[in-house]
Design an enzyme around this catalytic site. Sequence first.
Site, PDB file in Angstrom:
ATOM      1  N   HIS A  73       0.857  -1.198   0.000  1.00 26.25           N
ATOM      2  CA  HIS A  73       0.000   0.000   0.000  1.00 26.25           C
ATOM      3  C   HIS A  73       0.887   1.239   0.000  1.00 26.25           C
ATOM      4  O   HIS A  73       1.971   1.241   0.575  1.00 26.25           O
ATOM      5  CB  HIS A  73      -0.887   0.018   1.250  1.00 26.25           C
ATOM      6  CG  HIS A  73      -2.059   0.920   1.107  1.00 26.25           C
ATOM      7  ND1 HIS A  73      -1.993   2.258   1.348  1.00 26.25           N
ATOM      8  CD2 HIS A  73      -3.313   0.679   0.666  1.00 26.25           C
ATOM      9  CE1 HIS A  73      -3.171   2.809   1.116  1.00 26.25           C
ATOM     10  NE2 HIS A  73      -3.996   1.868   0.698  1.00 26.25           N
ATOM     11  N   ASP A 125      -7.999  -5.231  -0.584  1.00 29.26           N
ATOM     12  CA  ASP A 125      -8.417  -6.056  -1.727  1.00 29.26           C
ATOM     13  C   ASP A 125      -8.085  -7.531  -1.580  1.00 29.26           C
ATOM     14  O   ASP A 125      -8.496  -8.336  -2.420  1.00 29.26           O
ATOM     15  CB  ASP A 125      -7.749  -5.512  -3.010  1.00 29.26           C
ATOM     16  CG  ASP A 125      -8.264  -4.132  -3.350  1.00 29.26           C
ATOM     17  OD1 ASP A 125      -7.447  -3.199  -3.462  1.00 29.26           O
ATOM     18  OD2 ASP A 125      -9.490  -3.983  -3.454  1.00 29.26           O
TER      19      ASP A 125
HETATM   20  C1  SDX Z   1      -5.944   0.246  -3.170  1.00 27.62           C
HETATM   21  O1  SDX Z   1      -4.132   4.727  -2.055  1.00 27.62           O
HETATM   22  C2  SDX Z   1      -5.155   4.072  -1.495  1.00 27.62           C
HETATM   23  O2  SDX Z   1      -5.647   4.413  -0.433  1.00 27.62           O
HETATM   24  C3  SDX Z   1      -5.681   2.894  -2.319  1.00 27.62           C
HETATM   25  C4  SDX Z   1      -6.743   2.047  -1.633  1.00 27.62           C
HETATM   26  C5  SDX Z   1      -8.026   2.817  -1.422  1.00 27.62           C
HETATM   27  O3  SDX Z   1      -8.788   2.434  -0.527  1.00 27.62           O
HETATM   28  O4  SDX Z   1      -8.282   3.747  -2.246  1.00 27.62           O
HETATM   29  O5  SDX Z   1      -6.262   1.578  -0.397  1.00 27.62           O
HETATM   30  C6  SDX Z   1      -7.120   0.844  -2.503  1.00 27.62           C
HETATM   31  O6  SDX Z   1      -5.631   0.615  -4.262  1.00 27.62           O
HETATM   32  C7  SDX Z   1      -5.125  -0.780  -2.430  1.00 27.62           C
HETATM   33  C8  SDX Z   1      -3.910  -1.275  -3.253  1.00 27.62           C
HETATM   34  C9  SDX Z   1      -4.414  -2.322  -4.240  1.00 27.62           C
HETATM   35  N1  SDX Z   1      -3.316  -2.709  -5.165  1.00 27.62           N
HETATM   36  C10 SDX Z   1      -2.705  -3.883  -5.074  1.00 27.62           C
HETATM   37  O7  SDX Z   1      -2.920  -4.716  -4.210  1.00 27.62           O
HETATM   38  C11 SDX Z   1      -1.719  -4.154  -6.209  1.00 27.62           C
HETATM   39  C12 SDX Z   1      -0.434  -4.743  -5.617  1.00 27.62           C
HETATM   40  N2  SDX Z   1       0.197  -3.731  -4.823  1.00 27.62           N
HETATM   41  C13 SDX Z   1       1.312  -2.992  -5.454  1.00 27.62           C
HETATM   42  O8  SDX Z   1       1.047  -2.713  -6.810  1.00 27.62           O
HETATM   43  C14 SDX Z   1       1.742  -1.837  -4.592  1.00 27.62           C
HETATM   44  O9  SDX Z   1       1.854  -2.276  -3.315  1.00 27.62           O
HETATM   45  C15 SDX Z   1       0.939  -0.546  -4.582  1.00 27.62           C
HETATM   46  C16 SDX Z   1       0.650  -0.045  -5.964  1.00 27.62           C
HETATM   47  C17 SDX Z   1      -0.339  -0.714  -3.844  1.00 27.62           C
HETATM   48  C18 SDX Z   1       1.805   0.444  -3.895  1.00 27.62           C
HETATM   49  O10 SDX Z   1       2.938   0.583  -4.717  1.00 27.62           O
HETATM   50  P1  SDX Z   1       4.184   1.429  -4.242  1.00 27.62           P
HETATM   51  O11 SDX Z   1       3.727   2.703  -3.648  1.00 27.62           O
HETATM   52  O12 SDX Z   1       5.191   1.485  -5.337  1.00 27.62           O
HETATM   53  O13 SDX Z   1       4.711   0.536  -3.081  1.00 27.62           O
HETATM   54  P2  SDX Z   1       5.979   0.896  -2.277  1.00 27.62           P
HETATM   55  O14 SDX Z   1       6.643   2.156  -2.739  1.00 27.62           O
HETATM   56  O15 SDX Z   1       5.585   0.839  -0.852  1.00 27.62           O
HETATM   57  O16 SDX Z   1       6.972  -0.332  -2.667  1.00 27.62           O
HETATM   58  C19 SDX Z   1       8.093  -0.513  -1.864  1.00 27.62           C
HETATM   59  C20 SDX Z   1       8.764  -1.774  -2.404  1.00 27.62           C
HETATM   60  C21 SDX Z   1       9.109  -1.699  -3.882  1.00 27.62           C
HETATM   61  O17 SDX Z   1      10.237  -2.529  -4.061  1.00 27.62           O
HETATM   62  P3  SDX Z   1      11.739  -1.864  -3.959  1.00 27.62           P
HETATM   63  O18 SDX Z   1      11.810  -0.771  -4.992  1.00 27.62           O
HETATM   64  O19 SDX Z   1      11.900  -1.350  -2.528  1.00 27.62           O
HETATM   65  O20 SDX Z   1      12.699  -3.025  -4.242  1.00 27.62           O
HETATM   66  O21 SDX Z   1       7.875  -2.901  -2.275  1.00 27.62           O
HETATM   67  C22 SDX Z   1       7.652  -3.456  -3.552  1.00 27.62           C
HETATM   68  C23 SDX Z   1       7.955  -2.379  -4.551  1.00 27.62           C
HETATM   69  O22 SDX Z   1       8.327  -2.966  -5.793  1.00 27.62           O
HETATM   70  N3  SDX Z   1       6.242  -3.870  -3.598  1.00 27.62           N
HETATM   71  C24 SDX Z   1       5.822  -5.100  -3.903  1.00 27.62           C
HETATM   72  C25 SDX Z   1       4.428  -5.057  -3.777  1.00 27.62           C
HETATM   73  N4  SDX Z   1       4.055  -3.831  -3.406  1.00 27.62           N
HETATM   74  C26 SDX Z   1       5.184  -3.094  -3.304  1.00 27.62           C
HETATM   75  N5  SDX Z   1       6.483  -6.226  -4.275  1.00 27.62           N
HETATM   76  C27 SDX Z   1       5.720  -7.320  -4.524  1.00 27.62           C
HETATM   77  N6  SDX Z   1       4.375  -7.365  -4.420  1.00 27.62           N
HETATM   78  C28 SDX Z   1       3.697  -6.241  -4.043  1.00 27.62           C
HETATM   79  N7  SDX Z   1       2.384  -6.280  -3.958  1.00 27.62           N
END
Ligand code: SDX
Length: 394
Positions: free
Chosen positions: A270, A328
């Site tokens: 998130h 989700d």
């Molecule tokens: C919603 O914003 C909101 O409030 C949204 C929401 C709402 O109510 O409106 O809460 C609803 O959209 C929830 C999120 C639903 N999406 C997913 O579940 C899709 C999977 N999640 C990822 O795509 C991701 O976690 C995001 C898009 C939700 C957040 O992405 P970020 O901001 O890029 O995450 P981050 O910066 O915290 O990531 C830090 C690290 C990164 O790796 P490094 O660069 O440090 O090596 O964690 C990794 C990311 O690549 N990472 C993941 C991951 N989520 C983050 N790696 C594997 N699987 C994941 N799901």
Amino acid sequence: SQDIFTYDPGYMSTGSCKSAITYIDGDAGVLLHRGYAIADLAENCSFLEVAYAILKGELPNQAQKEKFEFDITRHSMLNEQINFFFRGFRRDSHPMAVLCGVVGAMAAFYHDSIDINDPHHRMVASYRLVAKMPTIVAWAYKYSLGQPFMYPQNKLSYAENFLHMMFATPCEEYKVSPVLARAMDRILILHADHEQNASTSTVRLAGSSGANPFACIAAGIASLWGPAHGGANEAVLQMLHEIGSVDRIPEYIKKAKDKDDPFRLMGFGHRVYKNYDPRAKIMAQTCHEVLNELGVHDEPLLKLAMELERIALEDEYFVSRKLFPNVDFYSGIIFRAMGIPTQVFTCLFALARTVGWIAQWNEMLTDPDQKIGRPRQLYIGSPYREFVPLNKRA
Ligand code: SDX
């Protein structure tokens, strides 16, 4: 925390804003709507009670609750002309495409009568959207089946009406189980608002130009559809089906950690929560309740999801990055158990989030500091250069 945000009206034009609706502490895993904890609201309120609080600032008293329910119920029908919009879509259209199109088209029916500078007009538009979303989502589903549309029944609650319009037919009434209606209420509460997420920011940015509320909500629906946002609930089910069995979980955990692999663990991580999403906890508990109510005791997808969560939360990659299940992760398993098709999952998210979107739209329009949104950019293109006529270009 909020106090580090030095408020400057200039920020408003970059899409940042001040709001009194929702507070999130991502590190502590705290979510408040109008100061009330999400767990208290989910446990004790109906969705319309929470919608009232998000829209108007306070939880309703008994008289206000009954009046709000009466008003919303009596705006739940659609102009019969809108019926024809559905018929323009292919039967196999994604319901989010239908939702986006029909809500945008509402501007052609209700926009001319709205002065967005008039608070009363704004509230009428808000009621119309909150009231009609369940009808539009249910009719998009019925249209995909080739079944006749079921009209809302004023004697039913908001959640009961939605389930009725989704699953009843002219030949057979749908008996709404109180447990499922209660679960649906709770799920809608968990999705109602979430501060300045991508789709809410889209609605605010569209609304900052003075665009009509129906067009702004259609823009929010479009943004929510993405798999990184609201589309994740649909993507979680697809991921669980693809994993298929517990012994294949390590293979997918490895993929999710691989920088060169675009695969991400759907329903995990998130932008704000660096702790367990408080909504995910309530969703997991609701999932068990719904499956028990439906007599489903060994749902393989739930077992798979729980094992996936257990393994991920013991893996250094996820722990070090504070990646936890989000709202989700379990919602799709509940929707599937209720008989809701995967493609309609994100429509349910949009149905609930319409309350947050329209409340934030209203809040923005009552803010005297609000200017048209104009996010900043960091220019990384070419410096000035002389023009080259066509016949001189290589
Ligand atoms: C919603 O914003 C909101 O409030 C949204 C929401 C709402 O109510 O409106 O809460 C609803 O959209 C929830 C999120 C639903 N999406 C997913 O579940 C899709 C999977 N999640 C990822 O795509 C991701 O976690 C995001 C898009 C939700 C957040 O992405 P970020 O901001 O890029 O995450 P981050 O910066 O915290 O990531 C830090 C690290 C990164 O790796 P490094 O660069 O440090 O090596 O964690 C990794 C990311 O690549 N990472 C993941 C991951 N989520 C983050 N790696 C594997 N699987 C994941 N799901």
